[in-house]
Write a protein that holds these residues in place. Structure first.
Motif, PDB file in Angstrom:
ATOM      1  N   TRP A 199       0.818  -1.212   0.000  1.00 37.18           N
ATOM      2  CA  TRP A 199       0.000   0.000   0.000  1.00 37.18           C
ATOM      3  C   TRP A 199       0.855   1.267   0.000  1.00 37.18           C
ATOM      4  N   SER A 200       1.868   1.307   0.868  1.00 33.91           N
ATOM      5  CA  SER A 200       2.748   2.482   0.913  1.00 33.91           C
ATOM      6  C   SER A 200       3.442   2.677  -0.416  1.00 33.91           C
ATOM      7  N   ARG A 201       3.842   1.565  -1.002  1.00 35.84           N
ATOM      8  CA  ARG A 201       4.536   1.652  -2.272  1.00 35.84           C
ATOM      9  C   ARG A 201       3.615   2.280  -3.321  1.00 35.84           C
ATOM     10  N   PHE A 202       2.363   1.820  -3.336  1.00 34.10           N
ATOM     11  CA  PHE A 202       1.414   2.382  -4.288  1.00 34.10           C
ATOM     12  C   PHE A 202       1.180   3.857  -4.008  1.00 34.10           C
ATOM     13  N   ARG A 203       0.944   4.137  -2.755  1.00 33.21           N
ATOM     14  CA  ARG A 203       0.554   5.482  -2.355  1.00 33.21           C
ATOM     15  C   ARG A 203       1.678   6.509  -2.562  1.00 33.21           C
ATOM     16  N   PHE A 204       2.891   6.160  -2.103  1.00 34.20           N
ATOM     17  CA  PHE A 204       3.975   7.151  -2.082  1.00 34.20           C
ATOM     18  C   PHE A 204       4.893   7.074  -3.292  1.00 34.20           C
ATOM     19  N   VAL A 205       5.050   5.898  -3.852  1.00 35.58           N
ATOM     20  CA  VAL A 205       6.058   5.734  -4.887  1.00 35.58           C
ATOM     21  C   VAL A 205       5.449   5.629  -6.281  1.00 35.58           C
ATOM     22  N   ILE A 206       4.386   4.847  -6.408  1.00 35.11           N
ATOM     23  CA  ILE A 206       3.831   4.613  -7.748  1.00 35.11           C
ATOM     24  C   ILE A 206       2.815   5.672  -8.136  1.00 35.11           C
ATOM     25  N   MET A 207       1.998   6.072  -7.166  1.00 29.79           N
ATOM     26  CA  MET A 207       0.932   7.030  -7.456  1.00 29.79           C
ATOM     27  C   MET A 207       1.431   8.321  -8.134  1.00 29.79           C
ATOM     28  N   PRO A 208       2.564   8.873  -7.701  1.00 34.51           N
ATOM     29  CA  PRO A 208       3.050  10.088  -8.366  1.00 34.51           C
ATOM     30  C   PRO A 208       3.254   9.898  -9.877  1.00 34.51           C
ATOM     31  N   TYR A 209       3.625   8.676 -10.271  1.00 32.96           N
ATOM     32  CA  TYR A 209       3.795   8.421 -11.696  1.00 32.96           C
ATOM     33  C   TYR A 209       2.443   8.268 -12.395  1.00 32.96           C
ATOM     34  N   LEU A 210       1.436   7.853 -11.625  1.00 33.28           N
ATOM     35  CA  LEU A 210       0.113   7.607 -12.208  1.00 33.28           C
ATOM     36  C   LEU A 210      -0.723   8.873 -12.290  1.00 33.28           C
ATOM     37  N   ALA A 211      -0.472   9.792 -11.376  1.00 34.85           N
ATOM     38  CA  ALA A 211      -1.381  10.927 -11.205  1.00 34.85           C
ATOM     39  C   ALA A 211      -1.636  11.693 -12.495  1.00 34.85           C
ATOM     40  N   GLY A 212      -0.567  12.054 -13.192  1.00 32.89           N
ATOM     41  CA  GLY A 212      -0.725  12.846 -14.415  1.00 32.89           C
ATOM     42  C   GLY A 212      -1.576  12.144 -15.468  1.00 32.89           C
TER      43      GLY A 212
ATOM     44  N   LEU B  86      16.053   7.841  -6.810  1.00 31.48           N
ATOM     45  CA  LEU B  86      15.425   8.729  -5.830  1.00 31.48           C
ATOM     46  C   LEU B  86      13.949   8.866  -6.182  1.00 31.48           C
ATOM     47  N   TYR B  87      13.113   9.063  -5.170  1.00 36.20           N
ATOM     48  CA  TYR B  87      11.691   9.245  -5.434  1.00 36.20           C
ATOM     49  C   TYR B  87      11.482  10.680  -5.906  1.00 36.20           C
ATOM     50  N   PRO B  88      11.054  10.858  -7.164  1.00 38.64           N
ATOM     51  CA  PRO B  88      11.082  12.200  -7.756  1.00 38.64           C
ATOM     52  C   PRO B  88      10.128  13.184  -7.092  1.00 38.64           C
ATOM     53  N   ASN B  89       9.068  12.681  -6.479  1.00 38.33           N
ATOM     54  CA  ASN B  89       8.052  13.579  -5.928  1.00 38.33           C
ATOM     55  C   ASN B  89       8.366  14.007  -4.500  1.00 38.33           C
ATOM     56  N   MET B  90       9.383  13.395  -3.889  1.00 39.67           N
ATOM     57  CA  MET B  90       9.675  13.706  -2.485  1.00 39.67           C
ATOM     58  C   MET B  90      10.885  14.622  -2.374  1.00 39.67           C
ATOM     59  N   SER B  91      10.897  15.394  -1.303  1.00 37.10           N
ATOM     60  CA  SER B  91      12.051  16.244  -1.044  1.00 37.10           C
ATOM     61  C   SER B  91      13.254  15.370  -0.693  1.00 37.10           C
ATOM     62  N   VAL B  92      14.423  15.978  -0.739  1.00 37.07           N
ATOM     63  CA  VAL B  92      15.635  15.255  -0.396  1.00 37.07           C
ATOM     64  C   VAL B  92      15.532  14.673   1.014  1.00 37.07           C
ATOM     65  N   ALA B  93      15.043  15.485   1.941  1.00 34.76           N
ATOM     66  CA  ALA B  93      14.940  15.032   3.330  1.00 34.76           C
ATOM     67  C   ALA B  93      14.045  13.798   3.427  1.00 34.76           C
ATOM     68  N   ARG B  94      12.923  13.835   2.728  1.00 34.22           N
ATOM     69  CA  ARG B  94      11.994  12.715   2.826  1.00 34.22           C
ATOM     70  C   ARG B  94      12.555  11.483   2.113  1.00 34.22           C
ATOM     71  N   ASN B  95      13.263  11.729   1.005  1.00 32.48           N
ATOM     72  CA  ASN B  95      13.922  10.628   0.323  1.00 32.48           C
ATOM     73  C   ASN B  95      14.852   9.884   1.273  1.00 32.48           C
ATOM     74  N   ILE B  96      15.665  10.670   1.986  1.00 32.48           N
ATOM     75  CA  ILE B  96      16.638  10.059   2.893  1.00 32.48           C
ATOM     76  C   ILE B  96      15.920   9.352   4.039  1.00 32.48           C
ATOM     77  N   GLY B  97      14.857   9.986   4.527  1.00 33.10           N
ATOM     78  CA  GLY B  97      14.180   9.426   5.698  1.00 33.10           C
ATOM     79  C   GLY B  97      13.127   8.384   5.382  1.00 33.10           C
ATOM     80  N   PHE B  98      12.893   8.117   4.093  1.00 28.34           N
ATOM     81  CA  PHE B  98      11.769   7.262   3.718  1.00 28.34           C
ATOM     82  C   PHE B  98      11.863   5.857   4.335  1.00 28.34           C
TER      83      PHE B  98
END
Ligand SMILES: Nc1ncnc2c1ncn2[C@@H]1O[C@H](COP(=O)(O)OP(=O)(O)OP(=O)(O)O)[C@@H](O)[C@H]1O
Ligand SMILES: [Mg+2]
Lengths: 293, 358
Positions: A199-212, B86-98
């Motif tokens: 769920w976290s992966r979908f929500r935080f990592v994948i969703m940003p790529y899907l949103a647009g 790196l996760y493109p939508n997150m700030s550097v701080a959040r990337n590191i702390g993820f």
């Protein structure tokens, strides 16, 4: 000097197309606007100028309001269901499994079918005497008598929404699948190492790529759903008791069934205006989300 | 206690065996570099250690615990990817702390850990930015920070510097070395760059076609390569490989008139082998004046290239090529015959058939 020449040449090159567009879009539009201020009939009278009468009548009448609400529910429910089912289907089809390519191809089928064929198909499924749905529900013991799904005001709209979903979720799924495949493998791997669950992966990592891309799908589908005509016309013609009458159906009835070209035109313009507002709002949304990512 | 142990790790994709039985044991605090050409299975092996791929056979043990079937997040490893990831939508701080965020570390503790990692990597002023607003080197730091903050048992690096330009790569290399000395964590590092391997590693595993060809310290890899393949892979310009025949302790290089008397130490080992390959590093050749005695070979000079710190001389012995790295001001006549002195202790002899060191 060169730049003005380039601009001039660009206009010259576009001119033939512009002329065609004015002829087939511009002129009818202008004529519709003119019509909307008259009490013209479809055949016979040219009609006379009545000012804003048509608009006032439509906007204050209960028919329009009821239809607007029906359209709203149809659009909101079918589009949200399509988005959810579409994304889930895309997530599934993005997994590695045997027979994936066949399933991917099969999924497009409902969307590739002409709407009229799809609508006819679902009419058969919902048929009160020999429909597959009734048979299935009976066999599972969920109902004790065959019902007329499209014939009862309480179920007709919901039945239509299901049919519309079945037809249109593949479009959303297709767009979402393309977006999912654009998610870099390393990013998914990194999130796994980072300890993100599904769920976290979908929500935080994948969703940003899907949103647009999903936003585009949402815009397309909402505008289409607002204008919906064919599937309803084939399945219920807006009935029973006008429970499935959407704006486009109302325009059609007004202009062609009741032959009131004048008020039909004003109604059509109101619908056009609504859809334009939707389109502009969404375009702004898309531009905003594109600017963010 | 070993930090990492690989026992007969195999991986096959369909009919192709990508890893053909890897055995390896790593002590805590070691810096292991997996070195090999593209496609030899380095990333595959690293992914198996990380748990991102599953071995077909064999076992992986981290900190004396078998991790076969254990999810990557529970392996106590952190990984830095070639693409940074790196996760493109997150700030550097959040990337590191993820990673900490996903492990439900309280926000205050998380911020502190992120600050600490950022300080070590000197990216404190970047914490509020998005990855797209960073340069390649800065992204690389963030990616390392993401691993650092987790304080794992093992760091895994997959070609982390290959996307950087030459100058930055050198800087980051030094930085990594400093980091390893400071933190003393166990590191497994994949690269196909021999300089990176030589400078960073405490031990190098030279891989070839899914197998480890030699596992040894950089010094040993360079000075006592176990096979012809290893010898050719490390060193720049690469080691000269001359076909030769050994008879009575004298090596006759094909195409050369004079023989090279082998030093005593090599003589015994090479006695049985007739067809051999003589390996001579370009940098162990020196110019010989005509009256010089000792080990020397004569070659015809073809091309002379000045690289800056050295003069690379390409010459031929019959149909074989001999490269020498000489001091930049050496006097060399192109087209003429030239004698090169060989340091006998720098001769490498490989069996021609097996490629193994003699
Ligand atoms: N998912 C996969 N399916 C099939 N074959 C694969 C897969 N992943 C890797 N391989 C094969 O395994 C071999 C080793 O790949 P690997 O990525 O480990 O190489 P590498 O040593 O990391 O190379 P590079 O330096 O180019 O990154 C390659 O021949 C590759 O084609
Ligand atoms: Mg690789």
């Amino acid at each position: 000097m060169t730049s003005t020449w380039i601009t001039t040449r660009a206009w010259l090159l576009m001119l033939p197309l512009l002329i065609v567009m004015v002829a087939i879009i511009g002129w009818p539009l202008v004529d519709t606007v003119r019509l909307s201020f008259t009490d013209a009939k479809l055949v016979g009278t040219e009609g006379s100028f009545v000012g804003l009468d048509n608009y006032v009548k439509i906007l204050s009448g209960s028919n329009f309001q009821r239809t607007l609400i029906t359209t709203f529910w149809f659009a909101v429910l079918s589009v949200s269901a399509e988005m959810v089912i579409g994304v889930l289907a895309a997530l599934l089809l993005n997994q590695q499994f045997y027979g994936r390519s066949i399933l991917r191809a099969l999924m497009i089928l409902p969307w590739a079918l002409p709407t009229v064929v799809n609508a006819t198909l679902w009419r058969l499924i919902y048929n009160p005497e020999y429909g597959a749905l009734n048979a299935m529900l009976m066999q599972f013991g969920l109902i004790d008598a065959y019902r007329s799904w499209l014939g009862e005001p309480g179920t007709a709209l919901a039945s239509l929404i299901v049919a519309d979903c079945w037809k249109n979720f593949p479009l959303v799924a297709l767009i979402a699948l393309a977006a999912l495949q654009a998610v870099p493998r390393d990013i998914t791997a990194a999130s796994m190492v980072d300890g993100a669950g599904a769920w976290s992966r979908f929500r935080f990592v994948i969703m940003p790529y899907l949103a647009g891309p999903l936003m585009v799908a949402l815009v397309l589908r909402t505008i289409e759903a607002f204008k919906v005509f064919d599937i309803i016309w084939v399945m219920t013609r807006g009935g029973p008791a006008n429970s499935t009458r959407t704006l486009s159906i109302l325009v059609y009835q007004e202009a062609f069934s009741f032959q009131r070209a004048g008020s039909g035109a004003s109604l059509a313009l109101i619908v056009t205006l609504l859809v334009t507002v939707l389109a502009v709002a969404y375009a702004a949304l898309i531009r905003k989300s594109a600017g963010v990512s | 206690m070993s930090a990492l142990e690989l026992i007969n790790v195999r991986k096959r994709y369909g009919a192709v065996e990508t890893l053909k039985g890897i055995d390896l044991s790593l002590a805590s605090g070691e810096f292991l570099v997996l070195l090999g050409p593209s496609g030899c299975g380095k990333s595959t092996l690293l992914n198996i250690i990380a748990g991102l791929a599953e071995a077909t056979d064999g076992d992986v043990r981290i900190g004396d615990r078998s991790v076969t079937g254990v999810h990557p997040k529970d392996r106590d490893i952190a990984m830095v990817f070639q693409s940074y990831a790196l996760y493109p939508n997150m700030s550097v701080a959040r990337n590191i702390g993820f990673g900490l965020e996903m492990r439900n570390v309280p926000a205050a503790e998380r911020t502190e850990a992120v600050q600490k990692a950022a300080k070590i990597l000197q990216i404190e002023n970047l914490l509020g930015r998005k990855p797209s607003e960073l340069s390649g080197g800065q992204r690389q730091r963030v990616a390392i920070g993401r691993a650092l903050v987790r304080d794992p048992q093992i760091f895994l690096f997959d070609e982390p510097l290959s996307n950087l330009d030459a100058k930055l790569r050198m800087e980051m290399r030094t930085e990594l070395k400093r980091l390893h000395q400071m933190l003393g964590t166990t590191i497994v590092y994949v690269t196909h760059d021999q300089i990176e391997a030589m400078t960073l590693a405490t031990r190098i595993a030279v891989m070839r076609d899914g197998q480890i060809e030699q596992l040894a310290t950089p010094d040993e890899i360079y000075n006592r390569p176990a096979t012809r393949y290893v010898a050719g892979f490390v060193g720049s310009p690469p080691m000269n490989m001359l076909d030769a025949t050994v008879a009575d302790g004298i090596a006759h290089i094909d195409g050369s008139l004079s023989g090279i008397p082998l030093p005593q130490a090599l003589r015994e080992n090479a006695a049985s082998a007739r067809d051999v390959i003589i390996g001579i590093r370009p940098e162990s050749l020196t110019l010989a004046s005509s009256e010089d005695a000792g080990l020397a070979i004569e070659a015809k000079v073809e091309v002379v290239e000045l690289t800056g710190p050295e003069l690379v001389v390409t010459s031929t012995i019959g149909s074989q090529r001999l490269t020498a790295s000489l001091p930049p001001r050496s006097q060399i006549a192109v087209g003429a015959s030239q004698r090169f002195n060989i340091d006998p202790s720098a001769l490498h002899i490989f069996d021609k058939a097996t490629g193994k060191r003699v």
